[in-house]
Design a protein around this motif. Structure first.
Motif, PDB file in Angstrom:
ATOM      1  N   ARG A   1      78.217  40.506  82.027  1.00 37.30           N
ATOM      2  CA  ARG A   1      78.261  41.548  81.018  1.00 37.30           C
ATOM      3  C   ARG A   1      79.313  42.579  81.392  1.00 37.30           C
ATOM      4  O   ARG A   1      79.585  42.803  82.580  1.00 37.30           O
ATOM      5  CB  ARG A   1      76.901  42.236  80.881  1.00 37.30           C
ATOM      6  CG  ARG A   1      75.860  41.392  80.179  1.00 37.30           C
ATOM      7  CD  ARG A   1      74.504  42.063  80.224  1.00 37.30           C
ATOM      8  NE  ARG A   1      74.556  43.454  79.806  1.00 37.30           N
ATOM      9  CZ  ARG A   1      73.545  44.304  79.972  1.00 37.30           C
ATOM     10  NH1 ARG A   1      72.433  43.902  80.579  1.00 37.30           N
ATOM     11  NH2 ARG A   1      73.650  45.541  79.562  1.00 37.30           N
ATOM     12  N   ILE A   2      79.892  43.205  80.384  1.00 37.23           N
ATOM     13  CA  ILE A   2      80.856  44.275  80.600  1.00 37.23           C
ATOM     14  C   ILE A   2      80.136  45.613  80.571  1.00 37.23           C
ATOM     15  O   ILE A   2      79.261  45.847  79.723  1.00 37.23           O
ATOM     16  CB  ILE A   2      81.962  44.231  79.523  1.00 37.23           C
ATOM     17  CG1 ILE A   2      82.934  43.088  79.814  1.00 37.23           C
ATOM     18  CG2 ILE A   2      82.721  45.555  79.458  1.00 37.23           C
ATOM     19  CD1 ILE A   2      84.032  42.959  78.793  1.00 37.23           C
ATOM     20  N   TYR A   3      80.512  46.465  81.498  1.00 33.24           N
ATOM     21  CA  TYR A   3      79.966  47.819  81.551  1.00 33.24           C
ATOM     22  C   TYR A   3      81.111  48.827  81.535  1.00 33.24           C
ATOM     23  O   TYR A   3      82.153  48.605  82.151  1.00 33.24           O
ATOM     24  CB  TYR A   3      79.151  48.029  82.829  1.00 33.24           C
ATOM     25  CG  TYR A   3      77.909  47.179  82.923  1.00 33.24           C
ATOM     26  CD1 TYR A   3      76.699  47.627  82.410  1.00 33.24           C
ATOM     27  CD2 TYR A   3      77.955  45.927  83.537  1.00 33.24           C
ATOM     28  CE1 TYR A   3      75.558  46.842  82.498  1.00 33.24           C
ATOM     29  CE2 TYR A   3      76.816  45.143  83.627  1.00 33.24           C
ATOM     30  CZ  TYR A   3      75.622  45.602  83.113  1.00 33.24           C
ATOM     31  OH  TYR A   3      74.505  44.824  83.196  1.00 33.24           O
ATOM     32  N   GLY A   4      80.890  49.937  80.853  1.00 32.14           N
ATOM     33  CA  GLY A   4      81.815  51.058  80.915  1.00 32.14           C
ATOM     34  C   GLY A   4      81.210  52.167  81.761  1.00 32.14           C
ATOM     35  O   GLY A   4      80.005  52.447  81.654  1.00 32.14           O
TER      36      GLY A   4
ATOM     37  N   THR B   1      72.585  51.973  70.757  1.00 34.94           N
ATOM     38  CA  THR B   1      73.345  50.940  70.043  1.00 34.94           C
ATOM     39  C   THR B   1      72.719  49.567  70.202  1.00 34.94           C
ATOM     40  O   THR B   1      72.981  48.667  69.396  1.00 34.94           O
ATOM     41  CB  THR B   1      74.798  50.859  70.557  1.00 34.94           C
ATOM     42  OG1 THR B   1      74.809  50.385  71.908  1.00 34.94           O
ATOM     43  CG2 THR B   1      75.512  52.190  70.453  1.00 34.94           C
ATOM     44  N   GLY B   2      71.939  49.377  71.263  1.00 32.68           N
ATOM     45  CA  GLY B   2      71.392  48.058  71.562  1.00 32.68           C
ATOM     46  C   GLY B   2      72.357  47.177  72.320  1.00 32.68           C
ATOM     47  O   GLY B   2      72.023  46.040  72.659  1.00 32.68           O
ATOM     48  N   TRP B   3      73.558  47.690  72.602  1.00 34.99           N
ATOM     49  CA  TRP B   3      74.573  46.903  73.295  1.00 34.99           C
ATOM     50  C   TRP B   3      74.510  47.091  74.807  1.00 34.99           C
ATOM     51  O   TRP B   3      75.053  46.268  75.545  1.00 34.99           O
ATOM     52  CB  TRP B   3      75.969  47.279  72.794  1.00 34.99           C
ATOM     53  CG  TRP B   3      76.259  46.821  71.399  1.00 34.99           C
ATOM     54  CD1 TRP B   3      75.514  45.959  70.653  1.00 34.99           C
ATOM     55  CD2 TRP B   3      77.386  47.194  70.595  1.00 34.99           C
ATOM     56  NE1 TRP B   3      76.101  45.768  69.423  1.00 34.99           N
ATOM     57  CE2 TRP B   3      77.256  46.506  69.355  1.00 34.99           C
ATOM     58  CE3 TRP B   3      78.484  48.029  70.794  1.00 34.99           C
ATOM     59  CZ2 TRP B   3      78.185  46.652  68.337  1.00 34.99           C
ATOM     60  CZ3 TRP B   3      79.407  48.166  69.765  1.00 34.99           C
ATOM     61  CH2 TRP B   3      79.262  47.480  68.553  1.00 34.99           C
ATOM     62  N   ASP B   4      73.902  48.161  75.277  1.00 36.05           N
ATOM     63  CA  ASP B   4      73.700  48.397  76.716  1.00 36.05           C
ATOM     64  C   ASP B   4      75.004  48.252  77.504  1.00 36.05           C
ATOM     65  O   ASP B   4      75.093  47.492  78.470  1.00 36.05           O
ATOM     66  CB  ASP B   4      72.630  47.453  77.272  1.00 36.05           C
ATOM     67  CG  ASP B   4      71.270  47.690  76.636  1.00 36.05           C
ATOM     68  OD1 ASP B   4      70.969  48.851  76.325  1.00 36.05           O
ATOM     69  OD2 ASP B   4      70.521  46.723  76.430  1.00 36.05           O
TER      70      ASP B   4
END
Length: 272
Positions: free
Chosen positions: A181-184, A84-87
């Motif tokens: 940054r937000i990570y899931g 997605t490029g959103w990492d």
């Protein structure tokens, strides 16, 4: 060693190299996890970083997911996130570890005192620019609201969850990294061929997708023919890869965030 010394800033290629080939040392077990989840250190070329290790042999059997496949789904979520490029998912690989093959993911340190983006808040004090999701009461009967921030970073995570059909997006699976940054994390029950989306991020239900999400979905569909499908085929079935492709196309065509389901639970338990 301090936390920052143990968790250096690594670019993606360096992180993947460390995850794949670093020398493993277990630190302990995360006892709240339903499957065996261990934290450890990886060291390579003088660099040490923490990781989360989920061995296949420690996976709890589930009635709706094939045994021994959760680690591969963790890796698949990372591969889709990268495409997605959103990492949004920390670097994750499948490797041999102290307890055999398993998913190994870079540990994300949250800054001390970081405010959660998903929380139970008193029902009469919903923060500005937060979405209410569900009503609740504590043990004393006081009214609370499960809510999340109206944050574009969270919206991206909600899109990713829809794409991968994440059945377990708890509030505790949303991390704020030191880089803001937000990570899931925790994607072991994703990619089922049946619709199983369960999430606490329902605040945008029915709303139009932002333009960057529409653009991402178009690019992600193109990525399938660029090698993504082959990468995913190492961890998912042919039917699961095909279902993923269909979800991407359907979401792009709809152009809206999904509505909560009526045929299965809309939220995981516990939600946080």
């Amino acid at each position: 060693m301090t936390s920052s010394e143990l968790q250096p800033r690594l670019d993606e290629s360096a992180a993947l190299r460390l995850l794949r080939t670093g020398e493993f040392e277990l630190e302990g077990r995360l006892v709240d996890a339903s499957n065996t989840t261990l934290r450890g250190f990886l060291t390579l070329d003088g660099v040490t970083a923490r990781c989360v290790y989920k061995p296949v042999r420690g996976e709890r059997p589930l009635w709706d997911f094939p045994d021994g496949t959760l680690a591969g789904r963790e890796v698949s979520a990372y591969l889709v996130s990268r495409a997605t490029g959103w990492d949004l998912v920390p670097p994750t690989v499948l490797r041999d570890g102290p307890l055999g093959p398993g998913a190994c993911q870079l540990w994300i340190d949250e800054p001390s005192g970081a405010e959660p983006l998903v929380a139970f808040v008193p029902a009469d004090t919903l923060p500005p620019r937060w979405f209410p999701v569900a009503a609740a009461r504590d043990d004393d009967g006081a009214a609370y609201t499960l809510a999340h921030a109206d944050d574009p970073r969270l919206a991206r995570l909600a899109v990713l969850d829809t794409v991968i059909n994440n059945a377990d997006r708890k509030g505790g699976h949303v991390l704020l990294g030191a880089d803001d940054r937000i990570y899931g994390v925790d994607h072991g029950v994703s990619f089922h061929v049946e619709e199983k989306l369960r999430t606490v991020l329902w605040g945008w239900s029915g709303a139009l997708l932002p333009p960057d999400a529409r653009e991402m979905l178009a690019q992600l569909a193109a990525e399938f023919d660029g090698g993504l499908a082959d990468e995913l085929a190492e961890h998912l079935t042919v039917s699961e890869v095909a279902a993923l492709r269909s979800r991407i196309g359907r979401l792009h065509a709809d152009g809206r965030f999904p509505q909560p389901p009526v045929r299965w639970p809309a939220m995981p338990w516990p939600p946080i």
